[in-house]
Design a protein around this motif. Structure first.
Motif, mmCIF file in Angstrom:
data_model
loop_
_atom_site.group_PDB
_atom_site.id
_atom_site.type_symbol
_atom_site.label_atom_id
_atom_site.label_comp_id
_atom_site.label_asym_id
_atom_site.label_seq_id
_atom_site.Cartn_x
_atom_site.Cartn_y
_atom_site.Cartn_z
ATOM 1 N N PHE A 40 -21.477 58.066 5.427
ATOM 2 C CA PHE A 40 -22.693 57.265 5.228
ATOM 3 C C PHE A 40 -23.354 57.511 3.880
ATOM 4 O O PHE A 40 -24.236 56.757 3.478
ATOM 5 N N GLU A 43 -25.634 57.461 -3.037
ATOM 6 C CA GLU A 43 -26.990 57.041 -3.385
ATOM 7 C C GLU A 43 -27.302 55.676 -2.796
ATOM 8 O O GLU A 43 -26.398 54.870 -2.584
ATOM 9 N N LEU A 44 -28.579 55.452 -2.534
ATOM 10 C CA LEU A 44 -28.975 54.103 -2.111
ATOM 11 C C LEU A 44 -28.726 53.156 -3.279
ATOM 12 O O LEU A 44 -29.293 53.341 -4.361
ATOM 13 N N PRO A 45 -27.840 52.168 -3.096
ATOM 14 C CA PRO A 45 -27.550 51.265 -4.223
ATOM 15 C C PRO A 45 -28.800 50.507 -4.654
ATOM 16 O O PRO A 45 -29.686 50.234 -3.831
ATOM 17 N N GLY A 48 -28.996 45.077 -3.018
ATOM 18 C CA GLY A 48 -28.758 44.947 -1.590
ATOM 19 C C GLY A 48 -27.381 44.372 -1.304
ATOM 20 O O GLY A 48 -26.578 44.151 -2.207
ATOM 21 N N SER A 49 -27.087 44.174 -0.011
ATOM 22 C CA SER A 49 -25.787 43.630 0.404
ATOM 23 C C SER A 49 -26.005 42.531 1.426
ATOM 24 O O SER A 49 -27.050 42.466 2.086
ATOM 25 N N VAL A 54 -23.021 44.423 5.769
ATOM 26 C CA VAL A 54 -23.664 45.684 6.168
ATOM 27 C C VAL A 54 -23.297 46.035 7.608
ATOM 28 O O VAL A 54 -22.962 47.190 7.922
#
Ligand SMILES: Cc1ncc(COP(=O)(O)O)c(C=O)c1O
Length: 455
Positions: A40, A43-45, A48-49, A54
């Protein structure tokens, strides 16, 4: 299709695929927590996706770290399955996204909760008018009930805990059986009463509190007292002797609480109701909907005979709420909360009264089948009296018992979990899911036989 449709449609496909393959998956997770952190992590990209990507990504990453709790051969801890109607209702609960504290804002959620609460009270043979709050689990149900108890026993001594707090208050004794669940102590600590308030009463070989010992403990002190009894000891499944214990407590003006996280449901079955005989005259009861009732996680049920005692601690009035007497918010510690009444209502509606009794009976029948089969396996001993849904086994000494448990988890057919009972290492088997069939028990027994013969 908008994004919500796409995300839900894909989630539905993945969910159905999960359920269809559950029977063939190892029941214990195949990945560790550390491996899942890696899966999981990162880094938080910044960007968004797409929601469907997701959802697919989530399912792919989670796969090896998901325990087969929803299947028929998970017997660890005390963790219930999910009845189909409750599962569907739980999905709708998320879609509807109700914040279920107020009758005015969320009348459907509040009414489902009220009616489900009444159905539980009736099915368990508790007094009409008992107030019911849906919380996250047995721990919070114990906390909620004991909060009402603290309020009331102090009020009887002229002390308003809401106004004055606990500094300088009369000392409250919380009398518990030696084998009460740890969440009772945790609730006592959360309530500011402190571990010193806890007075332990001796219990017998199955964990049932001993009335004679209770009489001595009651006699040994004075002042406000709360007695905590238990319907379903987490190792053995044993039930306290309610009639005798409650009679003794009444002689000392004690509030009586019953922790029946999984065992309270015995009262819904004519065949097993005798286990809870006498408990209906207590003052409060805690149970779970996510254990024996098989509502998806999470849902606990706090029940208090005196509605005013419950509302005294939790009632709230804020200028911006459109609140009124009888709102769900008065019966629970939370402010905002999930509409747990929908899945509970759906579970009970799908079973009906007879179905609920049959469900309890089936869990007990599978536990009896399991115990009988385990006792036949060379080197395996059933350690407890199997009165309800819990079976304790030993594989000889503690080392062999622990090793058997490890091998069973590695083998993947079924899950038992380790514990210590009366100083002895055991493997716990808790039959808590509607999905457990006689064939699941047979498959589990074959796996245990394989493990035991290879030790
Ligand atoms: C007797 C008893 N009380 C309380 C609890 C805590 O319930 P929960 O895990 O739902 O908070 C458990 C959990 O197994 C239990 O067996």
């Amino acid at each position: 299709m908008d994004d919500r449709h796409r995300a839900l449609a894909r989630a539905h496909e993945l969910a159905v695929d999960f359920l269809d393959t559950l029977d063939d998956r190892p029941v214990w997770p195949r990945a560790t927590y550390e491996e899942m952190l890696t899966a999981f992590g990162g880094e938080l990209p910044a960007a968004g996706s797409d929601p469907v990507e997701v959802i697919e990504d989530l399912a792919r990453r989670s796969g090896p770290g998901i325990a087969g709790i929803a299947g028929g051969r998970f017997f660890g801890f005390v963790i219930g399955g999910e009845l189909p109607a409750a599962l569907g209702a739980d999905w709708l609960t998320s879609v509807w996204d109700q914040n279920a504290g107020l009758n005015s804002l969320t009348p459907a959620a509040a009414a489902a909760e009220t009616v489900a609460g009444q159905w539980i009270v009736e099915a368990l043979g508790l007094p009409g008018g008992t107030a019911v709050g849906l919380v996250t689990g047995g721990m919070m149900a114990n906390y909620t009930c004991l909060s009402a108890a603290r309020q009331e026993v102090l009020a009887r001594r002229g002390w308003d805990v809401n106004e004055r707090g606990l500094f300088g208050a009369p000392g409250v004794r919380v009398i518990v059986g030696r084998d009460r669940h740890d969440t009772i102590d945790r609730a006592v600590r959360f309530l500011g009463l402190g571990q010193d308030a806890v007075r332990e009463v001796a219990s017998d070989s199955q964990g049932r509190l001993e009335p004679a010992a209770l009489a001595s403990v009651l006699e040994a002190g004075t002042g406000p007292a709360i007695l905590c009894l238990q319907a379903g000891e987490v190792h053995t499944g044993a039930f306290d002797p309610f009639t005798d214990a409650i009679e003794l407590a009444r002689g000392h003006d004690a509030w009586v609480h019953v922790d029946g996280a999984f065992g309270l449901w015995a009262a819904a079955s004519p065949a097993f109701g005798h286990l809870t005989s006498g408990m209906a005259v207590a003052d409060s009861w805690a149970t779970d909907a996510h254990k024996t009732l098989n509502v998806p996680y999470d849902c606990g049920v706090a029940m208090v005979r005196d509605r005013a005692a419950m509302a005294a601690g939790f009632g709230v009035s804020a200028d911006y709420l459109i609140g009124g007497a009888g709102d769900p918010i008065e019966r629970v510690p939370e402010f905002s909360r999930r509409a747990r009444g929908f899945p509970v209502w759906a579970a009970l509606r799908s079973l009906g009264r007879d179905g609920l009794a049959a469900h309890v009976d089936q869990l007990c029948a599978r536990a009896t089948q399991m115990a009988a089969g385990l006792a036949q396996i060379p080197g395996v001993e059933v350690v407890n009296e199997v009165a309800f849904t819990q079976v304790l086994t030993s594989f000889g000494d503690d080392v062999r018992t622990a090793e058997a448990g490890h091998r069973l988890l590695a083998e993947g057919t079924a899950v038992f979990t380790p514990a210590t009972w009366r100083g002895r290492g055991v493997q716990r088997c808790s039959v808590s899911s509607w999905a457990t069939t006689a064939a699941d028990v047979d498959r589990t027994l074959e796996a245990v036989r394989r493990v035991a013969s290879a030790l």
